[in-house]
Design an enzyme around this catalytic site. Structure first.
Site, short mmCIF file in Angstrom:
data_model
loop_
_atom_site.label_atom_id
_atom_site.label_comp_id
_atom_site.label_asym_id
_atom_site.label_seq_id
_atom_site.Cartn_x
_atom_site.Cartn_y
_atom_site.Cartn_z
N HIS A 98 51.18 6.51 70.41
CA HIS A 98 49.86 5.91 70.65
C HIS A 98 49.82 5.31 72.05
O HIS A 98 50.81 4.76 72.52
CB HIS A 98 49.55 4.85 69.60
CG HIS A 98 48.13 4.41 69.65
ND1 HIS A 98 47.69 3.46 70.54
CD2 HIS A 98 47.04 4.82 68.96
CE1 HIS A 98 46.38 3.31 70.38
NE2 HIS A 98 45.96 4.11 69.42
N GLU A 100 48.68 2.65 73.14
CA GLU A 100 49.06 1.22 73.22
C GLU A 100 50.57 1.06 73.22
O GLU A 100 51.11 0.14 73.84
CB GLU A 100 48.40 0.44 72.06
CG GLU A 100 46.90 0.27 72.32
CD GLU A 100 46.05 0.19 71.07
OE1 GLU A 100 46.58 -0.05 69.98
OE2 GLU A 100 44.82 0.39 71.20
N GLU A 170 43.29 11.27 72.21
CA GLU A 170 42.66 9.97 72.37
C GLU A 170 42.57 9.60 73.85
O GLU A 170 43.54 9.09 74.43
CB GLU A 170 43.47 8.90 71.64
CG GLU A 170 43.60 9.12 70.16
CD GLU A 170 43.83 7.80 69.42
OE1 GLU A 170 43.04 7.49 68.52
OE2 GLU A 170 44.78 7.08 69.76
N GLY A 176 38.95 1.55 71.83
CA GLY A 176 38.56 0.15 71.66
C GLY A 176 37.54 -0.33 72.68
O GLY A 176 37.31 -1.52 72.82
N SER A 216 36.94 5.08 69.81
CA SER A 216 35.60 4.57 69.48
C SER A 216 34.81 5.54 68.59
O SER A 216 33.59 5.60 68.70
CB SER A 216 34.82 4.22 70.75
OG SER A 216 35.51 3.18 71.47
#
Ligand code: PGA
Length: 256
Positions: A98, A100, A170, A176, A216
């Site tokens: 991911h 993040e 993504e 986000g 999102s």
């Protein structure tokens, strides 16, 4: 390409949200809303919530997954969790790579590859996340960046193992932020990923690969994104924490 060759997968990525008691309540709230889903429904919770989520999902069509795992089975890796630890408690799926994790925890394409191979060796299914940053999109190198991430992550992964790999596209700038990729942008990159996989393996492997969009995705925009020919599902952060919104996305995937 015929979408019916592929399994639609809607996965919630809860990130660092929810205590075990809250996880139980959220799974219980989602459960009746998705019981007739025509797609795979998955919630990926924090490690400490896995047991509670599994228990709350028992006997339902909701699957529970984790958000990361280490590449060694055990050892001196303080704070880490291994793939065999996850499978021992009945967890079959793990999100890896991911953005993040890449941004805040030093994850690289190489460590993503190691983790992915470890998870597959433990018999798990993996959701591999890839995606470009805003400046990379602006520089016109989205295709190159995403292709490289896919190629490095899949090094040493067999064609047979690809049956247990899902790829989530993504775009980092959409995560986000409330800024969703247009359905055309999402489809273009998902299609490119499929072509990279066709080149690495073969057409059948690429055509059978579930590719999700994430960033999102919400109750309002899901139907349009999921109707795209190369978008087979979604990896959903914020909207997966609200049972009703998550259920609307599941319904859109069932229809899309
Ligand atoms: P978001 O997160 O839906 O909140 O943008 C998606 C993700 O990070 O997987």
């Amino acid at each position: 390409m015929n979408k019916t060759l592929r399994r639609a997968v809607i996965a919630g990525n809860w990130k660092m949200n929810k205590t075990p008691a809250e996880a139980k309540a959220l799974v219980e709230a989602i459960r009746p809303l998705v019981k007739d889903a025509g797609c795979t429904v998955l919630v990926c919770t924090p490690f400490v919530d896995l047991a509670a989520a599994l228990q709350a999902a028992e006997g339902s069509n909701i699957e529970v997954g984790a958000q990361n795992c280490h590449f060694e089975a055990s050892g001196a890796f303080t704070g880490e969790i291994s793939a065999p630890m996850l499978t021992s408690m009945g967890i079959r799926t793990v999100i890896l790579g991911h953005s993040e994790r890449r941004q805040y925890f030093g994850e690289t394409d190489q460590t993503v590859n190691l983790r992915l191979k470890a998870a597959l060796a433990a018999g798990m299914q993996v959701i591999l996340c890839v995606g470009e940053k805003l400046e990379e999109r602006e520089e016109g190198i989205t295709g190159e960046i995403v292709s490289m991430q896919v190629k490095i992550a899949l090094q040493g992964v067999s064609k047979e193992e690809m049956a247990r790999v899902i790829i989530a596209y993504e775009p980092v700038w959409a995560i986000g932020t409330g800024k969703t990729a247009t359905s055309a942008q999402a489809n273009e990159v998902c299609h490119e990923i499929r072509e990279v996989v066709a080149g690495l393996y073969d057409r059948a492997t690429a055509d059978g690969l579930t590719i999700q969009y994430g960033g999102s995705m919400n109750a309002k925009n899901a139907a349009e994104l999921l109707a795209q020919p190369d978008v087979d599902g979604g990896l959903i952060g914020g909207a997966s924490l609200k049972a009703e919104d998550f259920a609307v996305i599941v319904k859109a995937a069932t229809e899309g």
